[in-house]
Write a protein that holds these residues in place. Structure first.
Motif, PDB file in Angstrom:
ATOM      1  N   ASP A 152      45.009  47.837  24.763  1.00  0.00           N
ATOM      2  CA  ASP A 152      45.110  49.102  25.474  1.00  0.00           C
ATOM      3  C   ASP A 152      43.822  49.284  26.276  1.00  0.00           C
ATOM      4  O   ASP A 152      42.903  49.995  25.865  1.00  0.00           O
ATOM      5  CB  ASP A 152      45.311  50.252  24.491  1.00  0.00           C
ATOM      6  CG  ASP A 152      45.485  51.591  25.189  1.00  0.00           C
ATOM      7  OD1 ASP A 152      45.710  51.591  26.417  1.00  0.00           O
ATOM      8  OD2 ASP A 152      45.383  52.637  24.513  1.00  0.00           O
ATOM      9  N   ARG A 153      43.760  48.611  27.430  1.00  0.00           N
ATOM     10  CA  ARG A 153      42.521  48.538  28.194  1.00  0.00           C
ATOM     11  C   ARG A 153      42.839  48.521  29.674  1.00  0.00           C
ATOM     12  O   ARG A 153      43.770  47.844  30.109  1.00  0.00           O
ATOM     13  CB  ARG A 153      41.750  47.276  27.793  1.00  0.00           C
ATOM     14  CG  ARG A 153      40.378  47.115  28.428  1.00  0.00           C
ATOM     15  CD  ARG A 153      39.701  45.836  27.936  1.00  0.00           C
ATOM     16  NE  ARG A 153      39.562  45.837  26.487  1.00  0.00           N
ATOM     17  CZ  ARG A 153      39.992  44.869  25.689  1.00  0.00           C
ATOM     18  NH1 ARG A 153      40.608  43.815  26.194  1.00  0.00           N
ATOM     19  NH2 ARG A 153      39.844  44.952  24.386  1.00  0.00           N
ATOM     20  N   MET A 166      41.354  52.521  26.647  1.00  0.00           N
ATOM     21  CA  MET A 166      39.962  52.227  26.947  1.00  0.00           C
ATOM     22  C   MET A 166      39.837  51.826  28.410  1.00  0.00           C
ATOM     23  O   MET A 166      40.650  51.050  28.916  1.00  0.00           O
ATOM     24  CB  MET A 166      39.448  51.084  26.057  1.00  0.00           C
ATOM     25  CG  MET A 166      38.017  50.662  26.369  1.00  0.00           C
ATOM     26  SD  MET A 166      37.535  49.130  25.539  1.00  0.00           S
ATOM     27  CE  MET A 166      37.777  49.590  23.835  1.00  0.00           C
ATOM     28  N   VAL A 167      38.824  52.347  29.089  1.00  0.00           N
ATOM     29  CA  VAL A 167      38.550  52.010  30.477  1.00  0.00           C
ATOM     30  C   VAL A 167      37.269  51.191  30.536  1.00  0.00           C
ATOM     31  O   VAL A 167      36.246  51.586  29.970  1.00  0.00           O
ATOM     32  CB  VAL A 167      38.420  53.270  31.355  1.00  0.00           C
ATOM     33  CG1 VAL A 167      38.015  52.889  32.774  1.00  0.00           C
ATOM     34  CG2 VAL A 167      39.729  54.058  31.364  1.00  0.00           C
ATOM     35  N   VAL A 168      37.327  50.054  31.209  1.00  0.00           N
ATOM     36  CA  VAL A 168      36.170  49.177  31.365  1.00  0.00           C
ATOM     37  C   VAL A 168      35.821  49.129  32.842  1.00  0.00           C
ATOM     38  O   VAL A 168      36.630  48.684  33.669  1.00  0.00           O
ATOM     39  CB  VAL A 168      36.463  47.763  30.836  1.00  0.00           C
ATOM     40  CG1 VAL A 168      35.241  46.868  31.012  1.00  0.00           C
ATOM     41  CG2 VAL A 168      36.887  47.811  29.379  1.00  0.00           C
ATOM     42  N   ASP A 169      34.635  49.618  33.193  1.00  0.00           N
ATOM     43  CA  ASP A 169      34.201  49.656  34.583  1.00  0.00           C
ATOM     44  C   ASP A 169      33.518  48.334  34.928  1.00  0.00           C
ATOM     45  O   ASP A 169      32.462  48.010  34.397  1.00  0.00           O
ATOM     46  CB  ASP A 169      33.239  50.828  34.800  1.00  0.00           C
ATOM     47  CG  ASP A 169      32.990  51.099  36.285  1.00  0.00           C
ATOM     48  OD1 ASP A 169      33.186  50.185  37.097  1.00  0.00           O
ATOM     49  OD2 ASP A 169      32.598  52.240  36.621  1.00  0.00           O
ATOM     50  N   LEU A 170      34.140  47.565  35.826  1.00  0.00           N
ATOM     51  CA  LEU A 170      33.612  46.263  36.215  1.00  0.00           C
ATOM     52  C   LEU A 170      33.049  46.287  37.629  1.00  0.00           C
ATOM     53  O   LEU A 170      32.893  45.235  38.258  1.00  0.00           O
ATOM     54  CB  LEU A 170      34.718  45.210  36.114  1.00  0.00           C
ATOM     55  CG  LEU A 170      35.299  44.992  34.714  1.00  0.00           C
ATOM     56  CD1 LEU A 170      36.424  43.955  34.759  1.00  0.00           C
ATOM     57  CD2 LEU A 170      34.211  44.549  33.741  1.00  0.00           C
ATOM     58  N   PRO A 222      45.228  43.323  48.778  1.00  0.00           N
ATOM     59  CA  PRO A 222      44.671  44.018  47.611  1.00  0.00           C
ATOM     60  C   PRO A 222      44.865  43.254  46.301  1.00  0.00           C
ATOM     61  O   PRO A 222      44.068  43.413  45.368  1.00  0.00           O
ATOM     62  CB  PRO A 222      45.427  45.354  47.603  1.00  0.00           C
ATOM     63  CG  PRO A 222      45.773  45.591  49.039  1.00  0.00           C
ATOM     64  CD  PRO A 222      46.113  44.223  49.558  1.00  0.00           C
ATOM     65  N   HIS A 223      45.890  42.417  46.228  1.00  0.00           N
ATOM     66  CA  HIS A 223      46.070  41.578  45.033  1.00  0.00           C
ATOM     67  C   HIS A 223      44.851  40.682  44.827  1.00  0.00           C
ATOM     68  O   HIS A 223      44.406  40.476  43.690  1.00  0.00           O
ATOM     69  CB  HIS A 223      47.337  40.734  45.172  1.00  0.00           C
ATOM     70  CG  HIS A 223      47.557  39.785  44.039  1.00  0.00           C
ATOM     71  ND1 HIS A 223      48.280  40.109  42.916  1.00  0.00           N
ATOM     72  CD2 HIS A 223      47.128  38.499  43.843  1.00  0.00           C
ATOM     73  CE1 HIS A 223      48.293  39.090  42.084  1.00  0.00           C
ATOM     74  NE2 HIS A 223      47.604  38.093  42.623  1.00  0.00           N
ATOM     75  N   VAL A 224      44.314  40.149  45.923  1.00  0.00           N
ATOM     76  CA  VAL A 224      43.122  39.300  45.838  1.00  0.00           C
ATOM     77  C   VAL A 224      41.941  40.105  45.308  1.00  0.00           C
ATOM     78  O   VAL A 224      41.159  39.622  44.476  1.00  0.00           O
ATOM     79  CB  VAL A 224      42.807  38.693  47.223  1.00  0.00           C
ATOM     80  CG1 VAL A 224      41.440  38.026  47.236  1.00  0.00           C
ATOM     81  CG2 VAL A 224      43.890  37.691  47.616  1.00  0.00           C
ATOM     82  N   LEU A 225      41.801  41.346  45.759  1.00  0.00           N
ATOM     83  CA  LEU A 225      40.696  42.188  45.298  1.00  0.00           C
ATOM     84  C   LEU A 225      40.836  42.529  43.815  1.00  0.00           C
ATOM     85  O   LEU A 225      39.833  42.679  43.105  1.00  0.00           O
ATOM     86  CB  LEU A 225      40.643  43.473  46.118  1.00  0.00           C
ATOM     87  CG  LEU A 225      40.452  43.307  47.628  1.00  0.00           C
ATOM     88  CD1 LEU A 225      40.425  44.681  48.304  1.00  0.00           C
ATOM     89  CD2 LEU A 225      39.174  42.538  47.951  1.00  0.00           C
ATOM     90  N   ALA A 226      42.076  42.649  43.348  1.00  0.00           N
ATOM     91  CA  ALA A 226      42.308  43.013  41.955  1.00  0.00           C
ATOM     92  C   ALA A 226      42.289  41.810  41.013  1.00  0.00           C
ATOM     93  O   ALA A 226      42.179  41.979  39.791  1.00  0.00           O
ATOM     94  CB  ALA A 226      43.657  43.732  41.827  1.00  0.00           C
ATOM     95  N   THR A 227      42.368  40.594  41.547  1.00  0.00           N
ATOM     96  CA  THR A 227      42.457  39.402  40.707  1.00  0.00           C
ATOM     97  C   THR A 227      41.289  39.252  39.734  1.00  0.00           C
ATOM     98  O   THR A 227      41.514  38.929  38.548  1.00  0.00           O
ATOM     99  CB  THR A 227      42.605  38.146  41.583  1.00  0.00           C
ATOM    100  OG1 THR A 227      43.897  38.171  42.204  1.00  0.00           O
ATOM    101  CG2 THR A 227      42.478  36.872  40.768  1.00  0.00           C
ATOM    102  N   PRO A 228      40.016  39.472  40.136  1.00  0.00           N
ATOM    103  CA  PRO A 228      38.937  39.341  39.149  1.00  0.00           C
ATOM    104  C   PRO A 228      39.085  40.294  37.969  1.00  0.00           C
ATOM    105  O   PRO A 228      38.735  39.939  36.833  1.00  0.00           O
ATOM    106  CB  PRO A 228      37.674  39.654  39.964  1.00  0.00           C
ATOM    107  CG  PRO A 228      38.037  39.340  41.367  1.00  0.00           C
ATOM    108  CD  PRO A 228      39.482  39.720  41.491  1.00  0.00           C
ATOM    109  N   LEU A 229      39.611  41.493  38.206  1.00  0.00           N
ATOM    110  CA  LEU A 229      39.830  42.441  37.105  1.00  0.00           C
ATOM    111  C   LEU A 229      40.916  41.922  36.173  1.00  0.00           C
ATOM    112  O   LEU A 229      40.791  41.993  34.943  1.00  0.00           O
ATOM    113  CB  LEU A 229      40.218  43.811  37.659  1.00  0.00           C
ATOM    114  CG  LEU A 229      39.284  44.466  38.670  1.00  0.00           C
ATOM    115  CD1 LEU A 229      39.801  45.846  39.049  1.00  0.00           C
ATOM    116  CD2 LEU A 229      37.866  44.567  38.142  1.00  0.00           C
TER     117      LEU A 229
END
Length: 286
Positions: free
Chosen positions: A31-32, A1-5, A66-73
């Protein structure tokens, strides 16, 4: 499953704290995959991050940014009701970042994050959070954060009080208590173990501790200008840095042209972090 945030904020720590309440949880990682499309770099924010972590101001993103940008996800994934473990209390024990090519601050990044690799550990269970940043359809950056859920007593993910051999110290640094708050402000990671004396004590620490990813970033900043265009950097987080602290940094070239580095407590010599940098072959056309 893909969740677009795309355009949606990460979860608040109030929501994360609610995850500590007893409830039925799944036994497998969902599985997301969480995604964010065309993330734009805020240059002012990048400059603040560079200052907090010790990087020179530049248009190229530090490997850890980029880790900081990905942290909210990642936080959204791990705070979901069906995630098998509460986010609060997970121990970040290791991190691997692969930079396939430099990323300019003017780039638009497509980010994706998923959890995988649930496996037993001698103190509980661990799993990986895998993040990716693509530019123009090609992966330019990948990060793998390994987390431990402790079910049995112990300080963390390995032999955390050991003194593995390593290079001699090349710099001594004072880490002020404000580092926890400063890094929280630029990273969005406001976990109270880093920013609050009371919050730290609730989780068994006598005072706030430095963020592991600040520690990794600060070590890479010490190697700024001496890293290849494409490389991987692995670290294992050992003993937490209780703020304020005095630490010794050491780095040495390896036979393959990479680096081995450590960060140790200045008074005892016990390791806070051990790491290595190795070169990687850029993908064709990058």
């Amino acid at each position: 499953m893909v969740v677009d945030l795309t355009g949606r904020p990460g979860p608040s720590y109030a929501r994360i704290a609610l995850g500590l309440l007893p409830r039925r949880r799944g036994t497998a990682l969902p599985d997301r995959t969480a995604i964010r499309r065309e993330a734009v770099i805020d240059r002012e924010h990048l400059a603040r991050y560079d200052r907090v972590c010790g990087f020179r101001l530049a248009d190229a993103l530090p490997a850890t940014y980029p880790h900081v940008l990905a942290t909210p996800l990642a936080m959204r994934l791990m705070s979901a009701p069906d995630f098998p473990f509460p986010l609060a209390g997970l121990v970040h024990v290791a991190n691997r970042i692969t930079v396939r090519r430099p990323i300019d601050a003017g780039s638009r990044l497509d980010l994706s994050v998923r959890a995988a690799g649930l496996r037993p550990h001698d103190r509980g269970q661990q799993f990986d959070v895998i993040s990716s940043a693509t530019v123009d359809g090609e992966e330019a950056w990948r990060g793998v954060s390994t987390y431990l859920r402790k079910d049995r007593p112990g300080e963390g993910g390995g032999s955390r009080g050991d003194r593995p051999p390593g290079p001699a110290a090349t710099a001594r640094r004072r880490v002020p208590v404000r580092v926890g708050r400063d890094y929280a402000a630029v990273s969005g990671d406001h976990n109270p173990i880093h920013t609050s004396w009371l919050g730290a004590r609730l989780f068994g620490f006598p005072r706030p501790i430095a963020h592991g990813m600040w520690t990794k970033a600060r070590c890479l900043a010490a190697l700024d200008g001496r890293l290849p265009p494409a490389y991987s950097v692995d670290v294992a987080f050992k003993l937490p840095i209780l703020l304020p602290a005095t630490v010794d940094f050491a780095a040495a070239r390896t036979a393959g042209g990479g680096w081995d580095f450590t960060l140790r407590a200045a008074d005892s010599g016990r390791p806070h972090l051990t790491g290595s940098v190795t070169g990687v072959t850029p993908r064709p056309g990058t």
